[in-house]
Design a protein around this motif. Structure first.
Motif, mmCIF file in Angstrom:
data_model
loop_
_atom_site.group_PDB
_atom_site.id
_atom_site.type_symbol
_atom_site.label_atom_id
_atom_site.label_comp_id
_atom_site.label_asym_id
_atom_site.label_seq_id
_atom_site.Cartn_x
_atom_site.Cartn_y
_atom_site.Cartn_z
ATOM 1 N N LEU A 148 -9.516 4.594 7.114
ATOM 2 C CA LEU A 148 -8.321 3.757 7.002
ATOM 3 C C LEU A 148 -8.510 2.657 5.964
ATOM 4 C CD1 LEU A 148 -5.525 2.769 7.955
ATOM 5 C CD2 LEU A 148 -6.719 1.470 9.756
ATOM 6 N N LEU A 149 -9.683 2.021 5.972
ATOM 7 C CA LEU A 149 -9.948 0.953 5.002
ATOM 8 C C LEU A 149 -9.929 1.480 3.579
ATOM 9 C CD1 LEU A 149 -12.754 -0.911 6.956
ATOM 10 C CD2 LEU A 149 -10.579 -1.919 6.226
ATOM 11 N N ARG A 150 -10.523 2.645 3.362
ATOM 12 C CA ARG A 150 -10.516 3.214 2.012
ATOM 13 C C ARG A 150 -9.088 3.541 1.584
ATOM 14 N NH1 ARG A 150 -13.950 8.464 -0.190
ATOM 15 N NH2 ARG A 150 -12.348 9.207 -1.609
ATOM 16 N N PHE A 151 -8.297 4.122 2.499
ATOM 17 C CA PHE A 151 -6.899 4.429 2.197
ATOM 18 C C PHE A 151 -6.143 3.169 1.791
ATOM 19 C CE2 PHE A 151 -2.575 4.337 4.013
ATOM 20 C CZ PHE A 151 -1.962 5.311 3.234
ATOM 21 N N ALA A 156 0.279 11.731 -2.866
ATOM 22 C CA ALA A 156 -0.369 10.464 -2.520
ATOM 23 C C ALA A 156 -1.882 10.649 -2.412
ATOM 24 C CB ALA A 156 0.194 9.928 -1.209
ATOM 25 N N TRP A 157 -2.307 11.770 -1.841
ATOM 26 C CA TRP A 157 -3.743 12.040 -1.745
ATOM 27 C C TRP A 157 -4.376 12.175 -3.132
ATOM 28 C CZ3 TRP A 157 -8.276 11.692 0.012
ATOM 29 C CH2 TRP A 157 -9.280 12.568 -0.364
ATOM 30 N N ARG A 158 -3.708 12.862 -4.037
ATOM 31 C CA ARG A 158 -4.258 13.030 -5.394
ATOM 32 C C ARG A 158 -4.362 11.678 -6.091
ATOM 33 N NH1 ARG A 158 -0.755 17.587 -5.484
ATOM 34 N NH2 ARG A 158 0.736 16.420 -6.751
ATOM 35 N N LEU A 159 -3.356 10.835 -5.908
ATOM 36 C CA LEU A 159 -3.385 9.503 -6.508
ATOM 37 C C LEU A 159 -4.507 8.668 -5.894
ATOM 38 C CD1 LEU A 159 -2.092 7.467 -8.417
ATOM 39 C CD2 LEU A 159 -0.424 6.934 -6.618
ATOM 40 N N HIS A 160 -4.616 8.713 -4.580
ATOM 41 C CA HIS A 160 -5.695 8.006 -3.877
ATOM 42 C C HIS A 160 -7.056 8.467 -4.397
ATOM 43 C CE1 HIS A 160 -8.726 7.827 -0.655
ATOM 44 N NE2 HIS A 160 -8.061 6.813 -0.129
ATOM 45 N N MET A 214 -7.380 1.703 -1.623
ATOM 46 C CA MET A 214 -6.913 2.456 -2.787
ATOM 47 C C MET A 214 -5.416 2.278 -3.017
ATOM 48 S SD MET A 214 -9.560 3.650 -4.158
ATOM 49 C CE MET A 214 -10.337 2.155 -3.517
ATOM 50 N N GLY A 215 -4.683 1.855 -1.976
ATOM 51 C CA GLY A 215 -3.263 1.591 -2.158
ATOM 52 C C GLY A 215 -2.950 0.132 -2.427
ATOM 53 N N HIS A 216 -3.964 -0.729 -2.400
ATOM 54 C CA HIS A 216 -3.722 -2.160 -2.633
ATOM 55 C C HIS A 216 -3.150 -2.363 -4.035
ATOM 56 C CE1 HIS A 216 -4.366 -6.453 -2.959
ATOM 57 N NE2 HIS A 216 -4.765 -6.505 -1.699
ATOM 58 N N PRO A 217 -2.108 -3.170 -4.176
ATOM 59 C CA PRO A 217 -1.516 -3.384 -5.504
ATOM 60 C C PRO A 217 -2.519 -3.859 -6.548
ATOM 61 C CG PRO A 217 -0.026 -4.191 -3.816
ATOM 62 C CD PRO A 217 -1.296 -3.796 -3.111
ATOM 63 N N ARG A 218 -3.512 -4.644 -6.164
ATOM 64 C CA ARG A 218 -4.539 -5.054 -7.134
ATOM 65 C C ARG A 218 -5.353 -3.866 -7.616
ATOM 66 N NH1 ARG A 218 -5.780 -10.372 -7.863
ATOM 67 N NH2 ARG A 218 -4.795 -11.891 -6.467
ATOM 68 N N VAL A 273 0.834 -1.204 0.000
ATOM 69 C CA VAL A 273 0.000 0.000 0.000
ATOM 70 C C VAL A 273 0.865 1.249 0.000
ATOM 71 C CG1 VAL A 273 -1.595 1.359 1.425
ATOM 72 C CG2 VAL A 273 -1.998 -1.090 1.075
ATOM 73 N N LEU A 274 1.846 1.300 0.893
ATOM 74 C CA LEU A 274 2.700 2.491 0.987
ATOM 75 C C LEU A 274 3.493 2.696 -0.299
ATOM 76 C CD1 LEU A 274 3.982 2.055 4.665
ATOM 77 C CD2 LEU A 274 2.248 3.655 3.828
ATOM 78 N N THR A 275 4.002 1.620 -0.861
ATOM 79 C CA THR A 275 4.759 1.740 -2.107
ATOM 80 C C THR A 275 3.858 2.188 -3.251
ATOM 81 O OG1 THR A 275 6.295 0.014 -1.376
ATOM 82 C CG2 THR A 275 6.229 0.495 -3.734
ATOM 83 N N SER A 276 2.671 1.619 -3.329
ATOM 84 C CA SER A 276 1.741 1.945 -4.401
ATOM 85 C C SER A 276 1.366 3.426 -4.411
ATOM 86 C CB SER A 276 0.475 1.084 -4.258
ATOM 87 O OG SER A 276 -0.542 1.522 -5.114
#
Length: 414
Positions: A340-343, A285-289, A346-350, A268-271
Motif C-alpha cells: 500500500l505504501l509503495r502504491f 495504472a499498474w504500468r504507470l506505477h 508512486m501516486g504521490h503528486p511529487r 494519488v488516485l488522480t495521478s
C-alpha cells in the motif's frame, strides 16, 4: 525500572509543537480513563469536551467537525496542558508519539509514524535504528505504568524475543532486495507454523528444538540466496493489487474528515488515472506505477531501500508479532502495508513530477517530503482503520497455510 537503550530516532525526538504540519490528535480517537475524565471535568467544568458515546472505549475527548481536538487553541497547542499542566492530560496525549513495551522485566521504546517528526527521524536518518547507550528511562518514558506488557509465561511469548531478533536481523541484511527479505520472513513463518502459534501446546523442549533448527536454516546465506532466486523471477499481475489499494483509499476518503489525508488520497488516485472507479483503468495504472518505480529505483534506489527497510524494521520493533494469532499472518500484514505504501508513494503528486527527472539534490529533497507525508498519513489514518483491518482479516484468512504464504509473496512482489 531498568535502564533503557532506545533506538536513536527516539533519543533524538523532540516535539516541534506549532511548527508541525499535523496535530497529534487530528483524526484520532482519544480515550480518557474515568479518573482522568473526573479531573478534567473538575478543572474545566461544563466546558469539558468529554463524550461518553464510544461503546468500546468509554469516555473520549470530543472532536471538532474537522476532526481536530476541541482543546486545541488558536496556535494549535493544547489548551489543557497550557493552563493546567501535563498531569491533567489523558495517558495517550501524555505519551504520544512514544510506544512503550515491557518484555518481562525489560523496557523498550519505539515511536509511532503517525507523528511527522518521528517519521522524519525514523525513515530518513541512516543511523535511526542504532541503539543508544543505556539511559535513565524517566527522561524518555512519561507514564511508564501505561506500557504494554508481554510476559514470557507461555511458549508463544517465551520465544518471541529470539524470533523477533531474527526477523530484524534478516530485514536489515542487505544482500538481497527488501522484497526477497519479506519473502524469507514468510517462508520462515510458514516453516514453523505447525508448532509455533498463539496458544501452541507443543512441548517446550520440542518447540525449542524446532525453532532452533528453523532459525539456523533460514539464517544461512545459501538458504537466503535460494529464497531470493525462487522469488525474484516471479512476474505477478499488479492490476488486482492496484484495484485493491485504490478501494482502500476511496473507503477511507468516504469515512474520514482529515483534510490532509483526503487531499493526498485524491492526488494519488488522480495521478495514477484512478479518479473514476473504472476497472478498465487498472492495468494502465499498474504500468504507470511500475514505470515510476523503475525510474525512481534507478535514480534514488538507495534512498527507497532505506525508507522501506526502516519502515519494516520499525513495524517489527514497535508492534510485537505476539499481538497476532500467527507469525505468518503478521508477516502477511507487513507485506500488505508495504505494498500500500509503495502504491501511494508512486501516486504521490511529487513523485509524479519526479518521473523521468534526473537525480538532483532538489529531487531527493522532494522525494523525502513525499515519503514522510505518505508514510505518516498511512500510519495515522489507514493502518488501524476499520476498513483496512477488515480487508486485511478477509485476505489473511486463518493466517496459516500455503494460501497465506502465496498472498504474502504477491504483496511482497508488488
Amino acid at each position: 525500572m531498568p535502564a533503557l537503550s532506545p533506538p536513536r530516532y527516539m533519543s533524538r525526538f523532540r516535539c516541534i509543537a506549532e511548527r508541525c504540519e499535523d496535530s497529534c490528535c487530528a483524526g484520532l480517537t482519544v480515550p480518557v480513563s474515568p479518573p482522568q475524565a473526573r479531573r478534567i471535568r473538575d478543572a474545566l467544568g461544563d466546558t469539558a469536551p468529554i463524550s461518553e458515546e464510544d461503546p468500546s472505549l468509554g469516555a473520549v475527548l470530543r472532536m471538532r467537525p474537522d476532526g481536530g481536538c476541541s482543546l486545541l487553541d488558536a496556535e494549535r497547542l493544547c489548551s489543557l496542558q497550557r493552563h493546567h499542566g501535563e498531569a491533567l492530560l489523558p495517558d495517550i496525549c501524555a505519551t504520544f508519539p512514544r510506544v512503550v513495551t515491557r518484555w518481562g522485566e525489560r523496557w523498550e521504546l519505539a515511536g509511532t509514524l503517525a507523528c511527522p517528526e518521528v517519521a522524519r527521524l525514523c525513515l530518513l536518518a541512516e543511523d535511526a535504528f542504532h541503539l543508544e547507550a543505556a539511559v535513565p528511562p524517566a527522561s524518555l518514558l512519561p507514564r511508564p505504568d501505561v506500557a504494554r506488557t508481554i510476559e514470557p509465561d507461555e511458549a508463544w511469548t517465551a520465544h518471541a524475543e529470539t524470533v523477533r531478533d531474527a526477523l530484524l536481523r534478516w530485514l536489515d541484511r542487505r544482500t538481497h532486495p527488501l522484497a526477497s527479505r519479506i519473502a524469507l520472513l514468510g517462508h520462515f513463518a510458514h516453516a514453523v507454523e505447525d508448532v509455533y502459534f498463539q496458544g501452541t501446546r507443543t512441548p517446550r523442549e520440542a518447540l525449542q528444538a524446532d525453532l532452533d533448527a528453523a532459525l539456523q536454516h533460514f539464517d544461512r546465506a545459501d538458504t537466503q540466496q535460494a529464497v531470493h532466486q525462487d522469488f525474484a523471477p516471479l512476474a505477478l499481475p499488479g492490476a488486482p493489487s492496484v484495484g485493491l489499494f485504490a478501494s482502500i483509499l476511496r473507503a477511507r476518503m468516504a469515512a474520514l474528515r482529515g483534510p490532509r489525508f483526503r487531499a493526498l488520497a485524491h492526488g494519488v488516485l488522480t495521478s495514477l488515472g484512478l479518479d473514476a472507479d473504472d476497472p478498465e483503468r487498472l492495468e494502465a495504472a499498474w504500468r504507470l506505477h511500475d514505470a515510476r518505480w523503475r525510474h525512481l529505483t534507478g535514480a534514488h534506489g538507495a534512498r527507497l531501500d532505506q525508507v522501506f527497510r526502516h519502515y519494516a524494521l520499525h513495524a517489527v520493533w514497535r508492534t510485537p508479532f505476539t499481538d497476532a494469532p500467527t507469525l505468518l499472518g503478521y508477516v502477511f500484514r507487513l507485506a500488505l502495508r508495504l505494498g500500500l505504501l509503495r502504491f501511494m508513494l508512486m501516486g504521490h503528486p511529487r513523485v509524479e513530477a519526479l518521473h523521468l527527472a534526473p537525480a538532483t539534490p532538489e529531487a531527493s529533497a522532494s522525494l523525502d517530503l513525499a515519503v514522510v507525508e505518505t508514510f505518516q498519513l498511512v500510519a495515522r489514518h489507514v493502518e488501524t482503520s476499520p476498513e483496512f483491518l477488515t480487508l486485511a482479516r478477509g485476505l489473511e484468512g486463518t493466517g496459516r497455510g500455503a494460501q497465506t504464504l502465496g498472498k504474502t509473496l504477491v504483496f511482497a512482489s508488488f
